[in-house]
Design an enzyme around this catalytic site. Structure first.
Site, PDB file in Angstrom:
ATOM      1  N   THR A 231       3.541  -1.338  11.750  1.00  0.00           N
ATOM      2  CA  THR A 231       4.348  -0.862  12.880  1.00  0.00           C
ATOM      3  C   THR A 231       4.676   0.599  12.605  1.00  0.00           C
ATOM      4  OG1 THR A 231       5.301  -3.047  13.215  1.00  0.00           O
ATOM      5  CG2 THR A 231       6.485  -1.189  14.190  1.00  0.00           C
TER       6      THR A 231
ATOM      7  N   LYS B 269       4.076  -2.535  20.680  1.00  0.00           N
ATOM      8  CA  LYS B 269       4.871  -3.202  19.634  1.00  0.00           C
ATOM      9  C   LYS B 269       6.306  -2.645  19.620  1.00  0.00           C
ATOM     10  CE  LYS B 269       6.344  -4.801  15.650  1.00  0.00           C
ATOM     11  NZ  LYS B 269       6.543  -6.074  15.078  1.00  0.00           N
TER      12      LYS B 269
HETATM   13  N1  LIG Z   1       8.039  -8.613   7.466  1.00  0.00           N
HETATM   14  C1  LIG Z   1       7.909  -9.003   8.729  1.00  0.00           C
HETATM   15  O1  LIG Z   1       8.389 -10.071   9.128  1.00  0.00           O
HETATM   16  C2  LIG Z   1       7.119  -8.156   9.706  1.00  0.00           C
HETATM   17  C3  LIG Z   1       6.802  -8.696  10.961  1.00  0.00           C
HETATM   18  C4  LIG Z   1       6.036  -7.930  11.849  1.00  0.00           C
HETATM   19  C5  LIG Z   1       5.646  -6.654  11.492  1.00  0.00           C
HETATM   20  N2  LIG Z   1       6.007  -6.144  10.276  1.00  0.00           N
HETATM   21  C6  LIG Z   1       5.555  -4.781   9.943  1.00  0.00           C
HETATM   22  O2  LIG Z   1       4.610  -4.882   8.891  1.00  0.00           O
HETATM   23  C7  LIG Z   1       4.632  -3.687   8.092  1.00  0.00           C
HETATM   24  C8  LIG Z   1       4.747  -4.096   6.628  1.00  0.00           C
HETATM   25  O3  LIG Z   1       5.923  -4.856   6.484  1.00  0.00           O
HETATM   26  P1  LIG Z   1       6.192  -5.761   5.191  1.00  0.00           P
HETATM   27  O4  LIG Z   1       7.292  -6.699   5.589  1.00  0.00           O
HETATM   28  O5  LIG Z   1       4.926  -6.307   4.657  1.00  0.00           O
HETATM   29  O6  LIG Z   1       6.793  -4.655   4.199  1.00  0.00           O
HETATM   30  P2  LIG Z   1       6.754  -4.611   2.595  1.00  0.00           P
HETATM   31  O7  LIG Z   1       6.772  -5.968   2.020  1.00  0.00           O
HETATM   32  O8  LIG Z   1       7.843  -3.673   2.213  1.00  0.00           O
HETATM   33  O9  LIG Z   1       5.330  -3.948   2.269  1.00  0.00           O
HETATM   34  C9  LIG Z   1       5.097  -2.610   2.551  1.00  0.00           C
HETATM   35  C10 LIG Z   1       3.772  -2.202   1.978  1.00  0.00           C
HETATM   36  O10 LIG Z   1       3.591  -0.795   2.209  1.00  0.00           O
HETATM   37  C11 LIG Z   1       3.325  -0.167   0.947  1.00  0.00           C
HETATM   38  N3  LIG Z   1       3.833   1.208   0.955  1.00  0.00           N
HETATM   39  C12 LIG Z   1       5.031   1.642   1.395  1.00  0.00           C
HETATM   40  N4  LIG Z   1       5.142   2.966   1.215  1.00  0.00           N
HETATM   41  C13 LIG Z   1       3.985   3.382   0.637  1.00  0.00           C
HETATM   42  C14 LIG Z   1       3.504   4.648   0.202  1.00  0.00           C
HETATM   43  N5  LIG Z   1       4.232   5.773   0.342  1.00  0.00           N
HETATM   44  N6  LIG Z   1       2.274   4.695  -0.355  1.00  0.00           N
HETATM   45  C15 LIG Z   1       1.527   3.577  -0.493  1.00  0.00           C
HETATM   46  N7  LIG Z   1       1.921   2.351  -0.105  1.00  0.00           N
HETATM   47  C16 LIG Z   1       3.146   2.250   0.465  1.00  0.00           C
HETATM   48  C17 LIG Z   1       4.031  -1.034  -0.063  1.00  0.00           C
HETATM   49  O11 LIG Z   1       3.545  -0.790  -1.370  1.00  0.00           O
HETATM   50  P3  LIG Z   1       4.445  -1.201  -2.647  1.00  0.00           P
HETATM   51  O12 LIG Z   1       4.233  -2.685  -2.818  1.00  0.00           O
HETATM   52  O13 LIG Z   1       3.920  -0.390  -3.750  1.00  0.00           O
HETATM   53  O14 LIG Z   1       5.867  -0.875  -2.293  1.00  0.00           O
HETATM   54  C18 LIG Z   1       3.664  -2.418   0.472  1.00  0.00           C
HETATM   55  O15 LIG Z   1       2.345  -2.761   0.152  1.00  0.00           O
HETATM   56  C19 LIG Z   1       5.807  -2.849   8.607  1.00  0.00           C
HETATM   57  O16 LIG Z   1       5.312  -1.846   9.461  1.00  0.00           O
HETATM   58  C20 LIG Z   1       6.645  -3.877   9.379  1.00  0.00           C
HETATM   59  O17 LIG Z   1       7.405  -3.280  10.410  1.00  0.00           O
HETATM   60  C21 LIG Z   1       6.726  -6.870   9.365  1.00  0.00           C
END
Ligand SMILES: NC(=O)c1ccc[n+]([C@@H]2O[C@H](COP(=O)([O-])OP(=O)(O)OC[C@H]3O[C@@H](n4cnc5c(N)ncnc54)[C@H](OP(=O)(O)O)[C@@H]3O)[C@@H](O)[C@H]2O)c1
Length: 276
Positions: A96, A171
């Site tokens: 997102t 989205k």
């Molecule tokens: N969680 C939900 O229920 C949900 C639902 C719908 C959509 N989303 C969307 O899905 C996306 C991911 O969400 P998530 O819940 O999976 O978040 P998350 O668990 O915090 O994972 C984020 C990912 O991004 C990586 N990342 C962040 N900053 C970075 C950087 N500067 N360089 C390289 N890698 C980086 C993290 O790596 P590290 O592991 O090294 O930190 C991790 O792999 C977001 O855009 C969110 O809005 C989430």
């Protein structure tokens, strides 16, 4: 079978990569924090040393990262995934993020002779694990057909929205809608509570009524807990409100947002958080 790449193996990305492995695909992945990828490596994923190494090895590359800054961090630069894309490859970003960041990366992808789709998702960890995730797609519809089987392995509902950047626009619009609905929900809880109904009982009654929200009914208990404590995540709302301002669709007023904060249990106004 094609080799698929996956960059960003966090909460959502790791489960998406797992679904691709479960569907029998060969997956090469990368995560900034390497140790988080270990469970997937144990289940057959090949771990790469950089986003570029992923795209060098794969015909179709997916990413699922936090926000526009994270997208640029994995896409740009000498070790970024764009640098490794082969001509004819497809890059699907499922994060997102903002439409402008998506289009900037899309232009760089196109310059390499590859194609980009934006494919953000609507759902939660639970819906992803249950195989019920809804995916919206922007970009060339012909390219979508090439990767449809892989997307379908991640989630069954695929809605084509339009050119690149429009799926993340959609989205963000959905997030705005969710925020407004949560505001209305919180207002109803507040009214009931002020009239003497215990908050938990008011939430239960609302969830069982026609005004019950799917996200609260079917989402994880933590979402309901958040509503009881302080409402839905501030970050997504902030993106939605900022995007709304840019699109001349400003969303709830500052006064409405403050009321939302109060009704969902916060002592101080939420306006500072959503204006970030
Ligand atoms: N969680 C939900 O229920 C949900 C639902 C719908 C959509 N989303 C969307 O899905 C996306 C991911 O969400 P998530 O819940 O999976 O978040 P998350 O668990 O915090 O994972 C984020 C990912 O991004 C990586 N990342 C962040 N900053 C970075 C950087 N500067 N360089 C390289 N890698 C980086 C993290 O790596 P590290 O592991 O090294 O930190 C991790 O792999 C977001 O855009 C969110 O809005 C989430």
């Amino acid at each position: 079978m094609a080799t698929l790449g996956f960059v960003g193996l966090g909460t959502m990305g790791s489960r998406m990569a797992q679904r691709l492995l479960d569907a029998g695909h060969s997956v090469v992945g990368y995560n900034r924090t390497r140790e988080k990828a270990k469970p997937l490596v144990d289940r057959g994923m090949r771990l790469a040393d950089s986003p570029r190494a992923v795209s060098t090895a794969a015909e179709v590359v997916f990413s699922m990262v936090t926000d526009p800054e994270a997208l640029r961090a994995v896409a740009d630069g000498a070790d970024g995934l764009v640098a490794g894309l082969r001509p004819g490859a497809v890059y699907v970003d499922m994060s997102t993020v903002s439409p402008s960041a998506t289009r900037e990366v899309g232009a760089a992808v196109e310059a390499r002779g590859a194609a980009m789709l934006d494919a953000p998702v609507s759902g939660s960890i639970a819906t992803l694990e249950q195989g019920k995730l809804a995916i919206m797609v922007g970009g060339d519809p012909g390219v979508l057909e090439r990767v449809r089987p892989y997307l379908a392995a991640i989630g069954p509902t695929i809605t084509y929205v339009g050119p690149l950047g429009l799926a993340v626009t959609m989205k963000i619009a959905i997030n705005l809608s969710l925020g407004v609905q949560m505001l209305a929900f919180s207002e109803a809880v507040l009214l009931a509570e002020k009239g003497g109904v215990p908050r938990e009982r008011a939430v239960e009654a609302l969830l069982k009524s026609v005004a019950g929200l799917t996200v609260l009914r079917e989402g994880p208990p933590s979402v309901r807990g958040r509503l009881l404590r302080r409402g839905e995540r501030g970050r997504d709302r902030a993106v939605a409100f900022q995007r709304g301002r840019g699109a001349a669709a400003p969303g709830p007023s500052r006064r409405d947002r403050s009321a939302w904060g109060r009704s969902s249990g916060r002592r101080e106004s939420r306006s500072r958080a959503v204006g970030r």
